[in-house]
Enzyme design. Sequence first.
Site, PDB file in Angstrom:
ATOM      1  N   HIS A   1     -11.642   5.790  17.429  1.00  0.00           N
ATOM      2  CA  HIS A   1     -12.819   4.995  17.784  1.00  0.00           C
ATOM      3  C   HIS A   1     -12.626   3.490  17.576  1.00  0.00           C
ATOM      4  O   HIS A   1     -11.820   3.052  16.760  1.00  0.00           O
ATOM      5  CB  HIS A   1     -14.036   5.454  16.974  1.00  0.00           C
ATOM      6  CG  HIS A   1     -13.770   5.527  15.491  1.00  0.00           C
ATOM      7  ND1 HIS A   1     -13.405   6.702  14.862  1.00  0.00           N
ATOM      8  CD2 HIS A   1     -13.823   4.586  14.512  1.00  0.00           C
ATOM      9  CE1 HIS A   1     -13.243   6.485  13.570  1.00  0.00           C
ATOM     10  NE2 HIS A   1     -13.485   5.194  13.342  1.00  0.00           N
ATOM     11  N   ILE A   2     -13.408   2.751  18.339  1.00  0.00           N
ATOM     12  CA  ILE A   2     -13.552   1.303  18.170  1.00  0.00           C
ATOM     13  C   ILE A   2     -14.955   1.057  17.666  1.00  0.00           C
ATOM     14  O   ILE A   2     -15.931   1.497  18.289  1.00  0.00           O
ATOM     15  CB  ILE A   2     -13.328   0.556  19.499  1.00  0.00           C
ATOM     16  CG1 ILE A   2     -11.896   0.773  20.010  1.00  0.00           C
ATOM     17  CG2 ILE A   2     -13.609  -0.938  19.323  1.00  0.00           C
ATOM     18  CD1 ILE A   2     -11.664   0.211  21.414  1.00  0.00           C
ATOM     19  N   TYR A   3     -15.079   0.363  16.538  1.00  0.00           N
ATOM     20  CA  TYR A   3     -16.413   0.036  16.027  1.00  0.00           C
ATOM     21  C   TYR A   3     -17.103  -0.955  16.956  1.00  0.00           C
ATOM     22  O   TYR A   3     -16.454  -1.798  17.589  1.00  0.00           O
ATOM     23  CB  TYR A   3     -16.322  -0.536  14.610  1.00  0.00           C
ATOM     24  CG  TYR A   3     -16.171   0.527  13.548  1.00  0.00           C
ATOM     25  CD1 TYR A   3     -17.253   1.309  13.159  1.00  0.00           C
ATOM     26  CD2 TYR A   3     -14.945   0.769  12.941  1.00  0.00           C
ATOM     27  CE1 TYR A   3     -17.129   2.293  12.195  1.00  0.00           C
ATOM     28  CE2 TYR A   3     -14.792   1.756  11.969  1.00  0.00           C
ATOM     29  CZ  TYR A   3     -15.898   2.519  11.612  1.00  0.00           C
ATOM     30  OH  TYR A   3     -15.760   3.500  10.662  1.00  0.00           O
TER      31      TYR A   3
ATOM     32  N   CYS B   1      -7.943   9.946   5.729  1.00  0.00           N
ATOM     33  CA  CYS B   1      -8.047   9.809   7.191  1.00  0.00           C
ATOM     34  C   CYS B   1      -6.744  10.301   7.827  1.00  0.00           C
ATOM     35  O   CYS B   1      -6.765  11.081   8.769  1.00  0.00           O
ATOM     36  CB  CYS B   1      -8.316   8.364   7.580  1.00  0.00           C
ATOM     37  SG  CYS B   1      -9.940   7.774   7.057  1.00  0.00           S
TER      38      CYS B   1
ATOM     39  N   TRP C   1      -8.319  -1.980  -0.075  1.00  0.00           N
ATOM     40  CA  TRP C   1      -9.105  -0.866  -0.601  1.00  0.00           C
ATOM     41  C   TRP C   1     -10.246  -1.326  -1.494  1.00  0.00           C
ATOM     42  O   TRP C   1     -10.971  -0.495  -2.047  1.00  0.00           O
ATOM     43  CB  TRP C   1      -8.198   0.074  -1.402  1.00  0.00           C
ATOM     44  CG  TRP C   1      -7.351   0.980  -0.573  1.00  0.00           C
ATOM     45  CD1 TRP C   1      -6.136   0.701   0.006  1.00  0.00           C
ATOM     46  CD2 TRP C   1      -7.641   2.336  -0.213  1.00  0.00           C
ATOM     47  NE1 TRP C   1      -5.659   1.786   0.690  1.00  0.00           N
ATOM     48  CE2 TRP C   1      -6.555   2.814   0.574  1.00  0.00           C
ATOM     49  CE3 TRP C   1      -8.703   3.204  -0.484  1.00  0.00           C
ATOM     50  CZ2 TRP C   1      -6.518   4.109   1.077  1.00  0.00           C
ATOM     51  CZ3 TRP C   1      -8.652   4.495   0.015  1.00  0.00           C
ATOM     52  CH2 TRP C   1      -7.573   4.935   0.792  1.00  0.00           C
TER      53      TRP C   1
ATOM     54  N   GLU D   1       0.835  -1.204   0.000  1.00  0.00           N
ATOM     55  CA  GLU D   1       0.000   0.000   0.000  1.00  0.00           C
ATOM     56  C   GLU D   1       0.872   1.257   0.000  1.00  0.00           C
ATOM     57  O   GLU D   1       0.617   2.200  -0.757  1.00  0.00           O
ATOM     58  CB  GLU D   1      -0.929   0.015   1.209  1.00  0.00           C
ATOM     59  CG  GLU D   1      -1.844   1.234   1.221  1.00  0.00           C
ATOM     60  CD  GLU D   1      -2.519   1.468   2.562  1.00  0.00           C
ATOM     61  OE1 GLU D   1      -3.740   1.707   2.575  1.00  0.00           O
ATOM     62  OE2 GLU D   1      -1.817   1.434   3.598  1.00  0.00           O
TER      63      GLU D   1
ATOM     64  N   ARG E   1      -7.700  12.413  11.176  1.00  0.00           N
ATOM     65  CA  ARG E   1      -8.980  13.023  11.536  1.00  0.00           C
ATOM     66  C   ARG E   1      -9.937  11.979  12.102  1.00  0.00           C
ATOM     67  O   ARG E   1     -10.813  12.289  12.910  1.00  0.00           O
ATOM     68  CB  ARG E   1      -9.617  13.694  10.321  1.00  0.00           C
ATOM     69  CG  ARG E   1      -9.959  12.698   9.211  1.00  0.00           C
ATOM     70  CD  ARG E   1     -10.789  13.307   8.095  1.00  0.00           C
ATOM     71  NE  ARG E   1     -11.051  12.301   7.072  1.00  0.00           N
ATOM     72  CZ  ARG E   1     -12.064  11.440   7.101  1.00  0.00           C
ATOM     73  NH1 ARG E   1     -12.915  11.451   8.115  1.00  0.00           N
ATOM     74  NH2 ARG E   1     -12.219  10.558   6.141  1.00  0.00           N
ATOM     75  N   SER E   2      -9.784  10.735  11.643  1.00  0.00           N
ATOM     76  CA  SER E   2     -10.687   9.642  11.992  1.00  0.00           C
ATOM     77  C   SER E   2      -9.891   8.353  11.954  1.00  0.00           C
ATOM     78  O   SER E   2      -9.108   8.150  11.030  1.00  0.00           O
ATOM     79  CB  SER E   2     -11.841   9.582  10.985  1.00  0.00           C
ATOM     80  OG  SER E   2     -12.640   8.434  11.178  1.00  0.00           O
TER      81      SER E   2
ATOM     82  N   ASN F   1      -1.664   1.912  10.011  1.00  0.00           N
ATOM     83  CA  ASN F   1      -1.170   3.293   9.930  1.00  0.00           C
ATOM     84  C   ASN F   1       0.166   3.452  10.634  1.00  0.00           C
ATOM     85  O   ASN F   1       1.091   4.086  10.108  1.00  0.00           O
ATOM     86  CB  ASN F   1      -2.191   4.253  10.536  1.00  0.00           C
ATOM     87  CG  ASN F   1      -3.560   4.177   9.918  1.00  0.00           C
ATOM     88  OD1 ASN F   1      -4.571   4.153  10.634  1.00  0.00           O
ATOM     89  ND2 ASN F   1      -3.637   4.117   8.600  1.00  0.00           N
TER      90      ASN F   1
ATOM     91  N   ARG G   1      11.536  23.620   9.367  1.00  0.00           N
ATOM     92  CA  ARG G   1      10.264  23.310  10.037  1.00  0.00           C
ATOM     93  C   ARG G   1       9.141  23.204   9.016  1.00  0.00           C
ATOM     94  O   ARG G   1       7.962  23.296   9.367  1.00  0.00           O
ATOM     95  CB  ARG G   1       9.964  24.393  11.083  1.00  0.00           C
ATOM     96  CG  ARG G   1      10.989  24.438  12.219  1.00  0.00           C
ATOM     97  CD  ARG G   1      10.539  25.362  13.332  1.00  0.00           C
ATOM     98  NE  ARG G   1      10.529  26.757  12.925  1.00  0.00           N
ATOM     99  CZ  ARG G   1      11.535  27.616  13.151  1.00  0.00           C
ATOM    100  NH1 ARG G   1      12.633  27.201  13.760  1.00  0.00           N
ATOM    101  NH2 ARG G   1      11.436  28.875  12.767  1.00  0.00           N
ATOM    102  N   ARG G   2       9.529  22.965   7.769  1.00  0.00           N
ATOM    103  CA  ARG G   2       8.547  22.870   6.679  1.00  0.00           C
ATOM    104  C   ARG G   2       8.581  21.504   5.991  1.00  0.00           C
ATOM    105  O   ARG G   2       8.191  21.372   4.833  1.00  0.00           O
ATOM    106  CB  ARG G   2       8.800  23.976   5.656  1.00  0.00           C
ATOM    107  CG  ARG G   2       8.712  25.374   6.274  1.00  0.00           C
ATOM    108  CD  ARG G   2       9.014  26.460   5.280  1.00  0.00           C
ATOM    109  NE  ARG G   2       8.966  27.792   5.903  1.00  0.00           N
ATOM    110  CZ  ARG G   2       9.176  28.934   5.265  1.00  0.00           C
ATOM    111  NH1 ARG G   2       9.485  28.916   3.976  1.00  0.00           N
ATOM    112  NH2 ARG G   2       9.107  30.082   5.917  1.00  0.00           N
TER     113      ARG G   2
ATOM    114  N   ASP H   1     -10.066   4.062  12.792  1.00  0.00           N
ATOM    115  CA  ASP H   1     -10.550   2.747  13.206  1.00  0.00           C
ATOM    116  C   ASP H   1      -9.401   2.070  13.959  1.00  0.00           C
ATOM    117  O   ASP H   1      -8.427   1.634  13.352  1.00  0.00           O
ATOM    118  CB  ASP H   1     -10.945   1.970  11.938  1.00  0.00           C
ATOM    119  CG  ASP H   1     -11.225   0.496  12.175  1.00  0.00           C
ATOM    120  OD1 ASP H   1     -11.067   0.009  13.308  1.00  0.00           O
ATOM    121  OD2 ASP H   1     -11.609  -0.182  11.194  1.00  0.00           O
TER     122      ASP H   1
ATOM    123  N   TYR I   1      -4.482   9.488  -1.552  1.00  0.00           N
ATOM    124  CA  TYR I   1      -3.135   9.746  -1.043  1.00  0.00           C
ATOM    125  C   TYR I   1      -2.050   9.877  -2.107  1.00  0.00           C
ATOM    126  O   TYR I   1      -1.274  10.837  -2.099  1.00  0.00           O
ATOM    127  CB  TYR I   1      -2.736   8.651  -0.045  1.00  0.00           C
ATOM    128  CG  TYR I   1      -3.652   8.573   1.140  1.00  0.00           C
ATOM    129  CD1 TYR I   1      -3.578   9.517   2.169  1.00  0.00           C
ATOM    130  CD2 TYR I   1      -4.599   7.558   1.245  1.00  0.00           C
ATOM    131  CE1 TYR I   1      -4.429   9.452   3.257  1.00  0.00           C
ATOM    132  CE2 TYR I   1      -5.455   7.489   2.332  1.00  0.00           C
ATOM    133  CZ  TYR I   1      -5.370   8.438   3.334  1.00  0.00           C
ATOM    134  OH  TYR I   1      -6.220   8.380   4.411  1.00  0.00           O
TER     135      TYR I   1
END
Length: 318
Positions: A261-263, A200, A84, A62, A220-221, A231, A180-181, A223, A148
């Site tokens: 979150h946990i589903y 995400c 995916w 990936e 942002r989100s 990740n 710092r960029r 699983d 991405y």
Amino acid sequence: MNQVDKVYLDLCNYILEHGTKKEDRTGTGTISVFGYQMRFNLQEGFPLLTTKRVPFRLVASELLWFLKGDTNLRYLLENNNHIWDEWGFQKWVESNEYNGPDMTNFGIRSQKDEEFNALYQEQMKVYQERVLNDIDFAKEFGDLGNVYGKQWRSWEGADGQTYDQIQYIIDEIKRNPDSRRLLCNAWSASEIKNQQLPPCHYAFQFYVLDGKLSCMFNMRSNDVFLGLPFNIASYALLTHLIAHECGLEVGELIYTGADVHIYSNHIEQIQTQLTRESRKLPTLKLNSEVKSIFDFELNDIELVGYDPHPTIKAPVAV
């Protein structure tokens, strides 16, 4: 317990104890917290969980897909990577070209109805074969939009130019490691409507100190059960690859999550994982003959000494 499994399982416990039930886009339901950070010392081993098996070759293929600037599922399917597939499949079954059995809410229905699941698996196989063997079909229904790979390697600026953010980071580390960029952004407000799944992990930044490269990535989100282990490993691998090209060692990997979150249909699996004792972390070996991260292939990346507990299966929320 190794530091990676400990920090990850601490997060799982924190969500179970302090999280709030929250509805979500998929209709599955979650237990959620807002705002959480974890740190991993990459010098202590490669951060791949040992309390369950995480398929590293899927992580690696990936990431290489992202680094190629690719957004079409064909490359992933050619490498037997199906993480995916559901998003491309959704694009097809919601189109006017699809004339098979009704696949509305296939993600949830396939978990609850064995007869429907058989139909879903059959249609998914049709979809995969057509992406692999039909160029025109793959262009229309295998492409996930400006996700991405496109944003990382061909960001479209307001000035009409395209920018290779990964190449910029590498060049800047070599030229000015104190910058710092050293930042890559995948979130473009104007592109969200064209993306099958808006990013995400939307941004990441590198930091060089004492000859070591560290990375912080933002989500942002997230699983926690299925997505987060991938990740962590993916950004660790990216850090190793860029450090390799720039002649640096690796430092820290830092995760910052927003809606973590946990589903609701992953709670039993999490509880199983929490009972397991961690094992020694693996190490990463890269082909020293490959100089550019854009030239790496799967066979140039080797995970050494990975001995995890067995896989824990769970459904994907689409």
